[in-house]
Design a protein around this motif. Structure first.
Motif, PDB file in Angstrom:
ATOM      1  N   ASP A 123       0.916  -1.190  -0.086  1.00 29.19           N
ATOM      2  CA  ASP A 123       0.041  -0.159  -0.020  1.00 29.19           C
ATOM      3  C   ASP A 123       0.945   1.295   0.057  1.00 29.19           C
ATOM      4  O   ASP A 123       0.345   2.380   0.187  1.00 29.19           O
ATOM      5  CB  ASP A 123      -1.016  -0.034   1.084  1.00 29.19           C
ATOM      6  CG  ASP A 123      -2.169  -0.905   1.107  1.00 29.19           C
ATOM      7  OD1 ASP A 123      -2.454  -1.247  -0.027  1.00 29.19           O
ATOM      8  OD2 ASP A 123      -2.722  -1.386   2.054  1.00 29.19           O
ATOM      9  N   LEU A 124       2.141   1.110  -0.370  1.00 33.50           N
ATOM     10  CA  LEU A 124       3.014   2.291  -0.324  1.00 33.50           C
ATOM     11  C   LEU A 124       2.526   3.357  -1.477  1.00 33.50           C
ATOM     12  O   LEU A 124       2.324   4.574  -0.943  1.00 33.50           O
ATOM     13  CB  LEU A 124       4.556   1.965  -0.861  1.00 33.50           C
ATOM     14  CG  LEU A 124       5.349   3.113  -1.136  1.00 33.50           C
ATOM     15  CD1 LEU A 124       6.041   3.709   0.126  1.00 33.50           C
ATOM     16  CD2 LEU A 124       6.608   2.775  -2.032  1.00 33.50           C
ATOM     17  N   TRP A 125       1.817   2.630  -2.527  1.00 34.96           N
ATOM     18  CA  TRP A 125       1.364   3.706  -3.390  1.00 34.96           C
ATOM     19  C   TRP A 125       0.087   4.795  -2.737  1.00 34.96           C
ATOM     20  O   TRP A 125       0.063   5.900  -3.149  1.00 34.96           O
ATOM     21  CB  TRP A 125       0.601   3.077  -4.652  1.00 34.96           C
ATOM     22  CG  TRP A 125      -0.619   2.332  -4.091  1.00 34.96           C
ATOM     23  CD1 TRP A 125      -0.811   0.968  -3.484  1.00 34.96           C
ATOM     24  CD2 TRP A 125      -2.191   3.006  -4.306  1.00 34.96           C
ATOM     25  NE1 TRP A 125      -2.257   1.120  -3.291  1.00 34.96           N
ATOM     26  CE2 TRP A 125      -2.962   2.144  -3.983  1.00 34.96           C
ATOM     27  CE3 TRP A 125      -2.495   4.178  -4.863  1.00 34.96           C
ATOM     28  CZ2 TRP A 125      -4.280   2.454  -3.841  1.00 34.96           C
ATOM     29  CZ3 TRP A 125      -3.664   4.531  -4.816  1.00 34.96           C
ATOM     30  CH2 TRP A 125      -4.859   3.566  -4.120  1.00 34.96           C
ATOM     31  N   LEU A 126      -0.529   4.031  -2.056  1.00 33.01           N
ATOM     32  CA  LEU A 126      -1.581   4.704  -1.276  1.00 33.01           C
ATOM     33  C   LEU A 126      -1.032   5.718  -0.419  1.00 33.01           C
ATOM     34  O   LEU A 126      -1.584   7.019  -0.310  1.00 33.01           O
ATOM     35  CB  LEU A 126      -2.416   3.804  -0.342  1.00 33.01           C
ATOM     36  CG  LEU A 126      -3.789   4.469   0.291  1.00 33.01           C
ATOM     37  CD1 LEU A 126      -4.628   5.182  -0.794  1.00 33.01           C
ATOM     38  CD2 LEU A 126      -4.440   3.206   1.201  1.00 33.01           C
ATOM     39  N   ASN A 127      -0.049   5.580   0.219  1.00 38.73           N
ATOM     40  CA  ASN A 127       0.662   6.688   1.278  1.00 38.73           C
ATOM     41  C   ASN A 127       1.079   7.634   0.240  1.00 38.73           C
ATOM     42  O   ASN A 127       0.968   8.835   0.786  1.00 38.73           O
ATOM     43  CB  ASN A 127       1.784   5.853   1.867  1.00 38.73           C
ATOM     44  CG  ASN A 127       2.303   6.731   3.133  1.00 38.73           C
ATOM     45  OD1 ASN A 127       1.446   7.492   3.757  1.00 38.73           O
ATOM     46  ND2 ASN A 127       3.416   6.514   3.596  1.00 38.73           N
ATOM     47  N   GLU A 128       2.050   7.409  -0.683  1.00 34.32           N
ATOM     48  CA  GLU A 128       2.468   8.281  -1.226  1.00 34.32           C
ATOM     49  C   GLU A 128       1.543   8.929  -2.492  1.00 34.32           C
ATOM     50  O   GLU A 128       1.564  10.243  -2.716  1.00 34.32           O
ATOM     51  CB  GLU A 128       3.812   7.821  -2.298  1.00 34.32           C
ATOM     52  CG  GLU A 128       4.857   7.303  -1.620  1.00 34.32           C
ATOM     53  CD  GLU A 128       5.326   8.464  -0.333  1.00 34.32           C
ATOM     54  OE1 GLU A 128       5.286   9.499  -0.558  1.00 34.32           O
ATOM     55  OE2 GLU A 128       6.003   8.145   0.705  1.00 34.32           O
ATOM     56  N   GLY A 129       0.782   8.247  -3.117  1.00 35.50           N
ATOM     57  CA  GLY A 129      -0.420   8.833  -4.022  1.00 35.50           C
ATOM     58  C   GLY A 129      -1.050   9.825  -3.293  1.00 35.50           C
ATOM     59  O   GLY A 129      -1.508  10.987  -3.819  1.00 35.50           O
ATOM     60  N   PHE A 130      -1.431   9.434  -2.086  1.00 36.46           N
ATOM     61  CA  PHE A 130      -2.445  10.341  -1.154  1.00 36.46           C
ATOM     62  C   PHE A 130      -1.533  11.756  -0.977  1.00 36.46           C
ATOM     63  O   PHE A 130      -2.366  12.900  -1.114  1.00 36.46           O
ATOM     64  CB  PHE A 130      -2.775   9.691   0.243  1.00 36.46           C
ATOM     65  CG  PHE A 130      -3.889  10.420   0.728  1.00 36.46           C
ATOM     66  CD1 PHE A 130      -5.312  10.232   0.526  1.00 36.46           C
ATOM     67  CD2 PHE A 130      -3.708  11.423   1.585  1.00 36.46           C
ATOM     68  CE1 PHE A 130      -6.145  10.857   0.958  1.00 36.46           C
ATOM     69  CE2 PHE A 130      -4.537  12.124   2.439  1.00 36.46           C
ATOM     70  CZ  PHE A 130      -5.787  11.967   1.847  1.00 36.46           C
ATOM     71  N   ALA A 131      -0.670  11.639  -0.299  1.00 31.51           N
ATOM     72  CA  ALA A 131       0.201  13.094   0.037  1.00 31.51           C
ATOM     73  C   ALA A 131       0.673  13.672  -1.356  1.00 31.51           C
ATOM     74  O   ALA A 131       0.448  15.010  -1.424  1.00 31.51           O
ATOM     75  CB  ALA A 131       1.476  12.813   0.531  1.00 31.51           C
ATOM     76  N   THR A 132       0.690  13.248  -2.448  1.00 29.65           N
ATOM     77  CA  THR A 132       0.963  13.697  -3.668  1.00 29.65           C
ATOM     78  C   THR A 132      -0.380  14.649  -4.194  1.00 29.65           C
ATOM     79  O   THR A 132      -0.352  15.604  -4.350  1.00 29.65           O
ATOM     80  CB  THR A 132       1.446  12.883  -4.805  1.00 29.65           C
ATOM     81  OG1 THR A 132       2.645  12.172  -4.434  1.00 29.65           O
ATOM     82  CG2 THR A 132       1.643  13.627  -6.077  1.00 29.65           C
ATOM     83  N   PHE A 133      -1.288  13.767  -4.105  1.00 22.26           N
ATOM     84  CA  PHE A 133      -2.798  14.444  -4.571  1.00 22.26           C
ATOM     85  C   PHE A 133      -3.116  15.633  -3.553  1.00 22.26           C
ATOM     86  O   PHE A 133      -3.625  16.557  -4.182  1.00 22.26           O
ATOM     87  CB  PHE A 133      -3.646  13.302  -4.605  1.00 22.26           C
ATOM     88  CG  PHE A 133      -5.049  13.333  -4.033  1.00 22.26           C
ATOM     89  CD1 PHE A 133      -5.981  14.484  -4.714  1.00 22.26           C
ATOM     90  CD2 PHE A 133      -5.761  12.834  -2.955  1.00 22.26           C
ATOM     91  CE1 PHE A 133      -7.244  14.705  -4.309  1.00 22.26           C
ATOM     92  CE2 PHE A 133      -7.151  13.082  -2.658  1.00 22.26           C
ATOM     93  CZ  PHE A 133      -7.709  14.324  -3.207  1.00 22.26           C
ATOM     94  N   MET A 134      -2.898  15.252  -2.408  1.00 17.99           N
ATOM     95  CA  MET A 134      -3.555  16.361  -1.329  1.00 17.99           C
ATOM     96  C   MET A 134      -2.668  17.499  -1.436  1.00 17.99           C
ATOM     97  O   MET A 134      -3.407  18.751  -1.110  1.00 17.99           O
ATOM     98  CB  MET A 134      -3.433  15.759   0.068  1.00 17.99           C
ATOM     99  CG  MET A 134      -4.673  14.859   0.451  1.00 17.99           C
ATOM    100  SD  MET A 134      -6.216  15.503   0.279  1.00 17.99           S
ATOM    101  CE  MET A 134      -6.122  17.042   1.295  1.00 17.99           C
ATOM    102  N   SER A 135      -1.402  17.736  -1.661  1.00 20.60           N
ATOM    103  CA  SER A 135      -0.636  18.920  -1.651  1.00 20.60           C
ATOM    104  C   SER A 135      -1.297  19.680  -2.763  1.00 20.60           C
ATOM    105  O   SER A 135      -1.175  20.766  -2.840  1.00 20.60           O
ATOM    106  CB  SER A 135       0.784  18.566  -1.505  1.00 20.60           C
ATOM    107  OG  SER A 135       1.162  17.936  -2.926  1.00 20.60           O
ATOM    108  N   TYR A 136      -1.364  18.985  -4.039  1.00 20.40           N
ATOM    109  CA  TYR A 136      -1.820  19.673  -5.024  1.00 20.40           C
ATOM    110  C   TYR A 136      -3.359  20.113  -5.002  1.00 20.40           C
ATOM    111  O   TYR A 136      -3.802  21.261  -5.400  1.00 20.40           O
ATOM    112  CB  TYR A 136      -1.811  18.957  -6.468  1.00 20.40           C
ATOM    113  CG  TYR A 136      -0.169  19.025  -6.869  1.00 20.40           C
ATOM    114  CD1 TYR A 136       0.602  20.133  -7.339  1.00 20.40           C
ATOM    115  CD2 TYR A 136       0.372  17.635  -6.949  1.00 20.40           C
ATOM    116  CE1 TYR A 136       1.775  20.006  -7.667  1.00 20.40           C
ATOM    117  CE2 TYR A 136       1.856  17.609  -7.434  1.00 20.40           C
ATOM    118  CZ  TYR A 136       2.571  18.863  -7.579  1.00 20.40           C
ATOM    119  OH  TYR A 136       3.765  18.693  -7.983  1.00 20.40           O
TER     120      TYR A 136
END
Ligand SMILES: [Zn+2]
Length: 523
Positions: free
Chosen positions: A241-254
């Motif tokens: 679920d690393l993608w979820l951790n990183e994808g989430f922070a990437t999406f939320m910052s933008y």
């Protein structure tokens, strides 16, 4: 237990030692994600086992040390440590002079989020409510960063306010430190309350323009801050679920930059999200993609996952999920997820269940398992094309055709898109919101039957779905004349990127593409 190990070199992980040959300044800092904490201390080095630590350090007197908690005791010594401190260093002979520091017990955290950074730092301070904020930089970097200190704290405080409101969960830790270091492998690392940032993201690095670098800095600050809720407070159970951790922070910052009025002056930074999304399309184009969710047979495979499918496609599909269920349901689902699993671990399934429950409460229909199957377990990207038949100046049939590439052939997905219909010669645009595209080759958009015939069509107008768009020839002809006056910068940017892709695929000649090419830039 006595354990010792060598320092890691720049480019490696563990406890990294960087020596500046010009100034002889030494900087030490840890970087453990995904599993290099055991290079520094013995541990079960996996994200689903959390623990607390008490850190003790001995350093030269002019050094500062920052970790996941504040310092409890600090003692300068000339000969040997006082008895009550020497118990922490049973095998160590203290050289003098030195400073011994014992830190307070850390919060309950996973090993990969542990951090220590030490060196001759200048430390700036500020606060957000009663949360102390610090910014540490090497003495030799002060002249580079001094004009940015105010804006770094400003972005941090605005981000804290935005995320507290978005998640409806107060910032969950006692302090927030950001430490700039040289020789860091990534842009930043979200260690609990001790974020390590690379000096390379400071404006003036590696030939990037000041504006581009500043936008990147803002994005990284918000990304690492967001992890303090999503990743640090609630940690994913395993690396698949690393993608979820990183994808989430990437999406939320933008998302934060795009939506929050506090970031009015940083609005263009959010356009960089598309650039990141486009890198994922490129990976799929080269058939180098993989499903977002990957089985992790062994921990060692995790390092393979830090790619733009994990970060950028992951971020894009999470943004899509928000668009499908609506921001309200998405936020409520997240709030429930964070409250239920705080200071513990969770899985993708837990998050999806929370969002599903919130969606149901808002009477939003979604088959979330099917959504996950289509977007998380397959490879490839769809291309959307409009096929419109006109009769007497009226739309008789508006069909969206799907193609797919980069993964299994003919894999069609459900999409939720906005459609831009351009009219007249001035390019007045009507945006048809949230149009459902079925997981079939052709979808008839019945709601558009009977509308006045548009001069041009831009599918996926607000870039809500992860898909490329192939423009029809009438629309290309129209946009060739109109793109110069388009004042929706994001739409103009999307259009130029679709043309770039069409040219690359041999679907648009260079003379035509040359007209759109200047608008690939962000400004
Ligand atoms: Zn991250």
């Amino acid at each position: 237990m006595w354990y010792e190990n060598n320092y890691a070199n720049v480019g490696e992980q563990g406890l990294i030692k960087f020596v500046d040959k010009m100034t002889n300044e030494q900087t030490q800092f840890t970087h453990f994600e995904p599993y290099d904490a055991h290079m520094v201390f013995p541990c079960f080095d996996q994200p689903d086992i959390k623990a607390t630590w008490i850190v003790a350090t001995i350093t030269p007197p002019e050094w500062s040390v920052i970790s996941n908690e504040d310092i409890e005791v600090e003692h300068e010594t000339t000969e040997s440590a006082p008895l009550e401190l020497s118990q922490h260093f049973p095998q160590t002979t203290l050289t003098s002079p030195s400073i011994v520091r014992i830190f307070k017990q850390s919060p309950l955290i996973s090993t990969y989020l542990f951090a220590v950074a030490a060196g001759s730092f200048k430390i700036y301070t500020d606060h957000y409510g009663n949360v102390p904020l610090r910014l540490a930089v090497r003495n030799s970097t002060v002249s580079r960063i001094s004009s940015l200190v105010g804006s770094i704290f400003d972005v941090t405080k605005k981000g804290m306010k935005y995320f507290e409101d978005f998640f409806d969960v107060k910032y969950p830790f006692k302090k927030y430190d950001q430490v700039f270091v040289p020789g860091m492998l990534f842009g930043g690392m979200e260690n609990v309350t001790c974020v390590i940032l690379s000096e390379l993201i400071l404006p003036g690095s590696l030939g990037t323009s000041w504006k581009f670098a500043y936008d990147t800095l803002v994005d990284v600050i918000l990304h690492e801050l967001c992890h303090h809720w999503f990743g640090n407070l609630v940690t994913l159970e395993w690396w698949e679920d690393l993608w979820l951790n990183e994808g989430f922070a990437t999406f939320m910052s933008y998302y934060c930059l795009e939506k929050d009025p506090q970031f009015e002056s940083n609005k263009l930074a959010s356009l960089q999200f598309y650039m990141q999304k486009y890198t994922a399309y490129g990976t799929e184009e080269r058939k180098a993609g993989h499903p977002i969710v990957m089985k992790m047979g062994k921990t060692g495979d995790t390092s393979e996952l830090f790619d733009n499918i994990t970060y950028n496609k992951g971020a894009a599909v999470l943004w899509q999920l928000l668009n499908i269920v609506g921001e309200k349901a998405f936020r409520e689902g997240l709030h429930a997820y964070l409250e239920k699993h705080k200071f513990s671990n969770a899985k993708l399934k837990d998050l999806l269940n929370s969002i599903l429950s919130a969606a149901k409460a808002h009477k939003v229909e979604i088959d979330i398992e099917y959504w996950a199957q289509q977007w998380l377990h397959t490879t490839g990207v769809n291309v959307l094309m409009a096929i419109v038949s006109i009769e007497n100046g009226i739309v008789k049939e508006f069909i969206v055709q799907q193609d797919s590439f980069g993964g299994e052939e003919e894999y069609y997905r459900q999409h939720c898109i906005d459609i831009g219909l351009f009219y007249g010669t001035t390019g007045t645009v009507e945006i048809i919101k949230d149009v459902a595209i079925e997981a079939t080759e052709y979808t008839l958009i019945e709601s558009l039957t009977g509308k006045p015939a548009p001069s041009a069509i831009l599918l996926n107008y607000n870039d809500k779905t992860y898909a490329l768009v192939q423009l029809d020839s009438a629309s290309i002809e129209f946009f060739k004349h109109y793109i110069h006056t388009m004042n929706d910068l994001y739409a103009r940017y999307l259009l130029a990127n679709y043309c770039s892709w069409m040219h690359y695929k041999g679907l648009m000649d260079y003379a035509t593409y040359e007209i759109f090419h200047p608008y690939l830039g962000l400004l």
